[in-house]
Design a protein around this motif. Structure first.
Motif, PDB file in Angstrom:
ATOM      1  N   VAL A   1      71.517 -15.160 106.971  1.00 23.93           N
ATOM      2  CA  VAL A   1      70.815 -14.781 105.616  1.00 23.93           C
ATOM      3  C   VAL A   1      71.138 -15.877 104.744  1.00 23.93           C
ATOM      4  N   VAL A   2      70.055 -16.428 103.971  1.00 20.60           N
ATOM      5  CA  VAL A   2      70.278 -17.584 103.009  1.00 20.60           C
ATOM      6  C   VAL A   2      69.876 -16.913 101.758  1.00 20.60           C
ATOM      7  N   ASP A   3      70.688 -17.145 100.613  1.00 16.30           N
ATOM      8  CA  ASP A   3      70.241 -16.556  99.217  1.00 16.30           C
ATOM      9  C   ASP A   3      69.725 -17.975  98.540  1.00 16.30           C
ATOM     10  N   VAL A   4      68.410 -17.664  97.941  1.00 17.06           N
ATOM     11  CA  VAL A   4      67.860 -18.603  97.040  1.00 17.06           C
ATOM     12  C   VAL A   4      67.379 -18.218  95.970  1.00 17.06           C
ATOM     13  N   GLN A   5      67.069 -19.057  94.874  1.00 17.78           N
ATOM     14  CA  GLN A   5      66.724 -18.566  93.596  1.00 17.78           C
ATOM     15  C   GLN A   5      65.318 -18.831  93.269  1.00 17.78           C
ATOM     16  N   THR A   6      64.574 -17.835  93.177  1.00 15.63           N
ATOM     17  CA  THR A   6      62.878 -17.909  92.966  1.00 15.63           C
ATOM     18  C   THR A   6      62.528 -18.560  91.662  1.00 15.63           C
ATOM     19  N   LEU A   7      61.392 -18.685  91.682  1.00 15.25           N
ATOM     20  CA  LEU A   7      60.721 -19.624  90.469  1.00 15.25           C
ATOM     21  C   LEU A   7      60.877 -18.764  89.315  1.00 15.25           C
ATOM     22  N   GLU A   8      61.120 -17.464  89.371  1.00 15.50           N
ATOM     23  CA  GLU A   8      61.180 -16.758  88.107  1.00 15.50           C
ATOM     24  C   GLU A   8      62.525 -16.575  87.888  1.00 15.50           C
ATOM     25  N   GLY A   9      63.415 -17.274  88.515  1.00 11.57           N
ATOM     26  CA  GLY A   9      64.985 -17.106  88.120  1.00 11.57           C
ATOM     27  C   GLY A   9      65.764 -15.972  89.056  1.00 11.57           C
TER      28      GLY A   9
ATOM     29  N   LEU B   1      66.924 -14.670 102.099  1.00 13.83           N
ATOM     30  CA  LEU B   1      65.636 -14.954 103.086  1.00 13.83           C
ATOM     31  C   LEU B   1      66.523 -14.842 104.567  1.00 13.83           C
ATOM     32  N   LEU B   2      65.975 -14.167 105.435  1.00 12.59           N
ATOM     33  CA  LEU B   2      66.260 -13.871 106.786  1.00 12.59           C
ATOM     34  C   LEU B   2      65.816 -14.974 107.509  1.00 12.59           C
ATOM     35  N   LEU B   3      66.988 -15.762 108.336  1.00 13.87           N
ATOM     36  CA  LEU B   3      66.825 -17.022 109.264  1.00 13.87           C
ATOM     37  C   LEU B   3      67.123 -16.825 110.572  1.00 13.87           C
ATOM     38  N   GLY B   4      67.096 -17.740 111.415  1.00 13.83           N
ATOM     39  CA  GLY B   4      67.794 -17.410 112.814  1.00 13.83           C
ATOM     40  C   GLY B   4      67.068 -18.634 113.676  1.00 13.83           C
ATOM     41  N   PRO B   5      67.287 -18.389 115.080  1.00 14.58           N
ATOM     42  CA  PRO B   5      66.758 -19.392 116.119  1.00 14.58           C
ATOM     43  C   PRO B   5      65.361 -19.133 116.310  1.00 14.58           C
ATOM     44  N   VAL B   6      64.674 -19.370 115.315  1.00 16.72           N
ATOM     45  CA  VAL B   6      63.158 -19.028 115.424  1.00 16.72           C
ATOM     46  C   VAL B   6      62.303 -20.048 116.258  1.00 16.72           C
ATOM     47  N   ALA B   7      62.217 -21.384 115.765  1.00 19.75           N
ATOM     48  CA  ALA B   7      61.573 -22.480 116.463  1.00 19.75           C
ATOM     49  C   ALA B   7      61.636 -22.147 118.030  1.00 19.75           C
ATOM     50  N   SER B   8      62.773 -22.147 118.659  1.00 17.95           N
ATOM     51  CA  SER B   8      62.985 -22.189 120.029  1.00 17.95           C
ATOM     52  C   SER B   8      62.393 -20.860 120.667  1.00 17.95           C
TER      53      SER B   8
END
Length: 567
Positions: free
Chosen positions: A205-213, A218-225
């Motif tokens: 998981v990566v925490d990000v700040q949206t345009l609204e603040g 965001l859930l991530l992982g070994p997606v491309a492979s």
């Protein structure tokens, strides 16, 4: 319909045809056991596998032994995947600390990925850990695809060999296909996807700040492979629940095109490989021509239906095509094309929701699967499924015109015809039988989101997708129940292996036959007449078998729509 839409469709078709020979040459080298450009990297690995397993790759197998080894291999893989999913909570590689996958869902998923179906009764990012995705699922993506290609090689040898008792070595075929074809191509595709913005990380998981603040995880992982082998192996199981509609799996029009080409590449190449194996490449081109005619017919209907839109909405003043359930990044043409590509090729990936298609637009993916996904088809499975129809077509042609039923130098006799009919009959028996059962039982009727013809289509589509080993869904069926997980799991297993065993028996029977040179009494199997006959046999068998069920589902749904009735 627009010029840009047809430019995409026809351009895509032209690229697929252009790729058939170069990929076919690579496949033919593996078919013959010859060296490829990547042998210098993987040959030591191949020899190490053989020594570790005690296998002599030069020792060939008869069709029965080939079938037994294939079945045992897949049974062990299924049990291994089931164990990984059930033990997920205590295994490493679980940054989100997800719980173990439930019993009936683990059963369904293990069978799904073993059979190259990749049906998902779960949301990938919220159910499967990184380790489960990589160790339990992605490995299956490679090995189920390699199994399909190996089985196609076995059937090719049946047609090509003369008075032989063997059809190859299953372990050598699977190992070489994995090492020298799938792994190198997937490495290139993975790098391409990463360059296009597809994530490849062990982070959860990566925490990000949206345009609204606000803060968003965001859930991530070994997606491309996983994305690379998901498409190349015609698997279709997405890392994310939204599959190729998710921007992390399919971020742009370029990745969308790469994915579609990946799905068709190996299947198209296998048609050329078949022609080369039997000593007449025109045979391969004839098969590819028949496939492309069926493919373009399907695209035309699906694109026309989606571009035409919903007349009920037009009456309300909402003009334009049907954009419901579609990503604005791709639009109608690319979404319709993607749906036909994936259901023609036994790949369950979607970049739009088929449940939101118009009735006729949704009929095309359904009919593609009901034909056995022989229009390019799953890697290996498409070509051997198509050859079963070719056996029936040449037999019917012989009956009609009084010529000897021969195909590529082998007489087609009662044994081959009976086995071909047995294999082809698996689909309608399972699809229609299980759909009828689920349409009257309370557990089955609890699944569809909609009532009436569209609800029936959701049930029909689910069992069609399972038996045909596709894995896509109408998205309106609640399938994560013990009833559907169990029944769909059985359907996937039968749809895969109850076709393979008769097909291997045909391979063994043909390999033992003498070569019969073409004569004045032989029916020609390379020209336009043969292509037309093949297409006719396929459509007649599919139409006669499944037309009543289609009339109850999408056709009734379409008639209601044009009368102004919405469900």
């Amino acid at each position: 319909m627009t010029f840009q839409g047809w430019f995409l469709i026809l351009g895509f078709t032209a690229i697929v045809v252009a790729l058939a020979k170069p990929i076919g040459l690579w496949l033919f080298a593996l078919y013959e056991g010859r060296r490829t450009p990547v042998h210098i990297l993987f040959a030591p690995v191949e020899r190490g596998f053989y020594r570790l397993a005690g296998i002599d790759p030069a020792q060939e197998q008869g069709w029965r032994r080939y079938a037994v080894h294939m079945l045992l291999f897949n049974a062990v893989l299924m049990a291994f995947t089931y164990a990984v999913l059930r033990l997920q909570a205590v295994l490493p590689g679980n940054p989100q600390r997800l719980a173990a996958v439930g019993e009936h869902l683990s059963f369904n998923t293990a069978i799904s990925f073993t059979t190259n179906t990749n049906w998902q009764s779960y949301g990938g990012e919220g159910t499967m850990s990184n380790l489960s995705q990589m160790l339990g699922l992605t490995i299956h993506n490679f090995l189920s695809a390699a199994t399909g290609i190996a089985l196609a090689f076995a059937l090719f040898r049946g047609f090509a060999r003369r008075e032989a008792a063997t059809v190859g070595n299953f372990w050598a075929d699977v190992t070489r296909i994995t090492l020298y074809l799938l792994l190198p191509l997937c490495a290139v595709l993975t790098i391409a996807y990463i360059a296009c913005g597809v994530p490849q990380t062990l982070a959860g998981v990566v925490d990000v700040q949206t345009l609204e603040g606000a803060r968003q995880s965001l859930l991530l992982g070994p997606v491309a492979s996983q994305e690379a082998i998901k498409m190349l192996g015609t698997n279709g199981g997405g890392f994310f629940n939204a599959n190729s509609a998710h921007p992390f799996e399919n971020p742009s029009a370029l990745t969308n095109l790469i994915q579609m080409l990946s799905i068709f590449a190996i299947g198209a190449g296998l048609t050329w490989t078949f022609g080369k194996a039997v000593g007449n490449t025109r045979q391969g081109w004839a098969i590819l021509s028949a496939m492309m005619v069926l493919f373009l017919a399907g695209v035309t209907v699906a694109y026309g239906a989606e571009a035409g839109g919903n007349p009920v909405l037009h009456e309300l003043g909402v003009a334009g095509g049907n954009m419901e359930g579609k990503e604005v990044r791709f639009g109608i043409a690319a979404s319709a094309l993607f749906s036909v590509v994936t259901t023609a090729a036994s790949c369950g990936a979607v970049n739009a929701m088929h449940d939101s298609f118009t009735a006729l637009g949704g009929l095309v993916p359904l009919f593609n699967m009901q034909l056995g996904e022989i229009v390019i088809g799953g890697v290996g499975a498409g070509i051997y499924g198509f050859l079963l129809f070719a056996i029936l077509a040449v037999f019917v042609a012989g009956l009609m015109v009084g010529r000897t039923p021969e195909y590529v130098g082998k007489k087609i006799e009662a044994r081959e015809v009976k086995l071909a009919v047995l294999a082809i009959a698996v689909l309608p028996l399972m699809i229609l039988g299980l759909t009828a059962l689920s349409s009257v039982l309370q557990q089955g009727l609890a699944g569809p989101l909609n009532k009436g013809p569209h609800g029936f289509s959701e049930i029909l589509y689910a069992f069609t997708s399972a038996v045909a080993n596709n894995g896509s869904a109408f998205a309106g069926l609640t399938a994560s129940t013990p009833y559907y997980d169990g029944l769909l799991g059985v359907a996937m297993w039968v749809g895969r292996f109850f076709i393979i065993v008769p097909m291997l028996a045909i391979a063994g029977s043909l390999a033992a036959k003498k070569y019969t040179p073409e004569g004045a009494g032989s029916f020609p199997t390379t020209g336009a007449l043969w292509v037309g006959l093949l297409i006719g046999i396929i459509l007649i068998l599919g139409g006669l078998t499944f037309l009543p069920s289609l009339a109850l589902g999408p056709i009734a749904d379409h008639l209601a729509m044009i009368r102004g009735q919405l469900f």
